[in-house]
Scaffold this motif. Structure first.
Motif, short mmCIF file in Angstrom:
data_model
loop_
_atom_site.label_atom_id
_atom_site.label_comp_id
_atom_site.label_asym_id
_atom_site.label_seq_id
_atom_site.Cartn_x
_atom_site.Cartn_y
_atom_site.Cartn_z
N TRP A 1 0.79 -1.22 0.00
CA TRP A 1 0.00 0.00 0.00
C TRP A 1 0.83 1.28 0.00
CZ3 TRP A 1 -4.11 2.02 -1.67
CH2 TRP A 1 -4.54 3.26 -1.22
N PRO A 2 1.86 1.44 0.83
CA PRO A 2 2.59 2.72 0.82
C PRO A 2 3.17 3.07 -0.56
CG PRO A 2 3.19 1.43 2.75
CD PRO A 2 2.37 0.54 1.88
N VAL A 3 3.73 2.11 -1.25
CA VAL A 3 4.31 2.36 -2.57
C VAL A 3 3.21 2.64 -3.59
CG1 VAL A 3 5.65 1.32 -4.45
CG2 VAL A 3 6.33 0.95 -2.08
N ILE A 4 2.14 1.86 -3.54
CA ILE A 4 1.04 2.02 -4.49
C ILE A 4 0.35 3.36 -4.30
CG2 ILE A 4 -1.20 1.09 -5.18
CD1 ILE A 4 0.03 -1.72 -4.50
N GLU A 5 0.11 3.74 -3.05
CA GLU A 5 -0.53 5.03 -2.78
C GLU A 5 0.35 6.17 -3.27
OE1 GLU A 5 -2.51 7.66 0.81
OE2 GLU A 5 -1.01 6.14 1.31
N ARG A 6 1.65 6.09 -3.04
CA ARG A 6 2.57 7.13 -3.50
C ARG A 6 2.52 7.26 -5.02
NH1 ARG A 6 7.61 5.17 -2.98
NH2 ARG A 6 7.20 4.79 -0.78
N ARG A 7 2.53 6.14 -5.73
CA ARG A 7 2.46 6.17 -7.19
C ARG A 7 1.13 6.74 -7.67
NH1 ARG A 7 3.40 0.61 -9.39
NH2 ARG A 7 3.16 1.69 -11.36
N ALA A 8 0.04 6.41 -6.99
CA ALA A 8 -1.27 6.94 -7.37
C ALA A 8 -1.32 8.45 -7.16
CB ALA A 8 -2.37 6.25 -6.56
N ARG A 9 -0.78 8.92 -6.05
CA ARG A 9 -0.77 10.37 -5.78
C ARG A 9 0.13 11.11 -6.77
NH1 ARG A 9 -4.02 11.50 -2.03
NH2 ARG A 9 -4.49 10.01 -0.38
N GLU A 10 1.24 10.50 -7.16
CA GLU A 10 2.11 11.11 -8.18
C GLU A 10 1.37 11.21 -9.51
OE1 GLU A 10 5.54 8.56 -8.17
OE2 GLU A 10 6.36 9.47 -6.36
N ALA A 11 0.64 10.17 -9.88
CA ALA A 11 -0.13 10.19 -11.12
C ALA A 11 -1.22 11.26 -11.05
CB ALA A 11 -0.73 8.82 -11.40
N LEU A 12 -1.87 11.39 -9.90
CA LEU A 12 -2.91 12.40 -9.72
C LEU A 12 -2.32 13.80 -9.84
CD1 LEU A 12 -5.88 12.97 -9.02
CD2 LEU A 12 -5.22 12.90 -6.61
N ALA A 13 -1.15 14.02 -9.24
CA ALA A 13 -0.51 15.33 -9.27
C ALA A 13 -0.09 15.72 -10.69
CB ALA A 13 0.70 15.35 -8.35
N THR A 14 0.32 14.75 -11.48
CA THR A 14 0.75 15.05 -12.85
C THR A 14 -0.41 15.00 -13.84
OG1 THR A 14 1.36 12.73 -13.23
CG2 THR A 14 3.10 14.22 -12.48
N GLY A 15 -1.58 14.59 -13.39
CA GLY A 15 -2.75 14.56 -14.24
C GLY A 15 -2.80 13.39 -15.20
N VAL A 16 -2.11 12.31 -14.86
CA VAL A 16 -2.11 11.12 -15.71
C VAL A 16 -3.34 10.29 -15.39
CG1 VAL A 16 -0.82 9.05 -16.37
CG2 VAL A 16 0.41 11.12 -15.73
N LEU A 17 -4.43 10.57 -16.12
CA LEU A 17 -5.68 9.86 -15.92
C LEU A 17 -6.07 9.17 -17.21
CD1 LEU A 17 -7.72 12.58 -14.02
CD2 LEU A 17 -6.47 10.68 -13.03
N ASP A 18 -6.70 8.02 -17.10
CA ASP A 18 -7.19 7.27 -18.25
C ASP A 18 -8.67 7.04 -18.02
OD1 ASP A 18 -7.52 5.71 -20.47
OD2 ASP A 18 -6.20 4.09 -19.80
N ASP A 19 -9.52 7.69 -18.81
CA ASP A 19 -10.97 7.63 -18.63
C ASP A 19 -11.37 8.08 -17.23
OD1 ASP A 19 -11.40 6.70 -21.22
OD2 ASP A 19 -11.23 4.60 -20.60
N GLY A 20 -10.69 9.08 -16.71
CA GLY A 20 -11.01 9.61 -15.39
C GLY A 20 -10.53 8.76 -14.24
N GLN A 21 -9.72 7.74 -14.53
CA GLN A 21 -9.20 6.84 -13.50
C GLN A 21 -7.68 6.82 -13.56
OE1 GLN A 21 -10.79 2.93 -14.12
NE2 GLN A 21 -12.82 3.69 -14.57
N ILE A 22 -7.09 6.53 -12.43
CA ILE A 22 -5.64 6.32 -12.38
C ILE A 22 -5.42 4.81 -12.55
CG2 ILE A 22 -3.59 6.40 -10.92
CD1 ILE A 22 -4.87 8.84 -9.54
N LYS A 23 -4.65 4.47 -13.55
CA LYS A 23 -4.38 3.04 -13.80
C LYS A 23 -2.91 2.76 -13.51
CE LYS A 23 -8.16 2.33 -16.93
NZ LYS A 23 -8.63 1.85 -18.21
N LEU A 24 -2.69 1.82 -12.61
CA LEU A 24 -1.34 1.44 -12.21
C LEU A 24 -1.09 -0.02 -12.55
CD1 LEU A 24 -1.40 3.00 -8.63
CD2 LEU A 24 -0.38 4.00 -10.67
N ALA A 25 0.15 -0.35 -12.73
CA ALA A 25 0.55 -1.72 -12.97
C ALA A 25 1.32 -2.22 -11.75
CB ALA A 25 1.42 -1.84 -14.22
N MET A 26 1.35 -3.52 -11.60
CA MET A 26 2.04 -4.16 -10.48
C MET A 26 3.51 -3.74 -10.44
SD MET A 26 1.76 -8.18 -9.90
CE MET A 26 2.47 -9.01 -8.54
N VAL A 27 4.01 -3.44 -9.21
CA VAL A 27 5.42 -3.04 -9.05
C VAL A 27 6.31 -4.22 -8.86
CG1 VAL A 27 4.95 -0.75 -8.17
CG2 VAL A 27 5.03 -2.64 -6.58
#
Length: 78
Positions: free
Chosen positions: A52-78
């Motif tokens: 969770w700590p790593v995934i949440e950090r990556r999601a917040r970074e994506a949110l801050a940079t505006g990297v959204l796909d269909d209004g969602q943040i999509k992440l891949a397994m680390v």
């Protein structure tokens, strides 16, 4: 020692599992999806909670940079 749940026939057909979650974005919530290469939802969820700590950090970074796909943040397994 707990045994790992075997994938159901449905999960085998569907292939790798994704887990959705939300993070707070001010007064709103942002939907996120984590795509894993794990065969069951239980394992994918356990992976999300364990990392969770790593995934949440990556999601917040994506949110801050505006990297959204269909209004969602999509992440891949680390």
């Amino acid at each position: 020692m707990r045994l790992v749940a075997k994938p159901t026939e449905q999960e085998i057909i569907e292939g790798p599992q994704a887990v959705s979650f939300q993070i707070a974005n001010g007064n709103a919530r942002q939907r996120c999806i984590l795509q894993t290469d794990l065969p069951t939802q239980a394992l994918a969820h356990k992976y999300l909670l364990t990392n969770w700590p790593v995934i949440e950090r990556r999601a917040r970074e994506a949110l801050a940079t505006g990297v959204l796909d269909d209004g969602q943040i999509k992440l891949a397994m680390v």
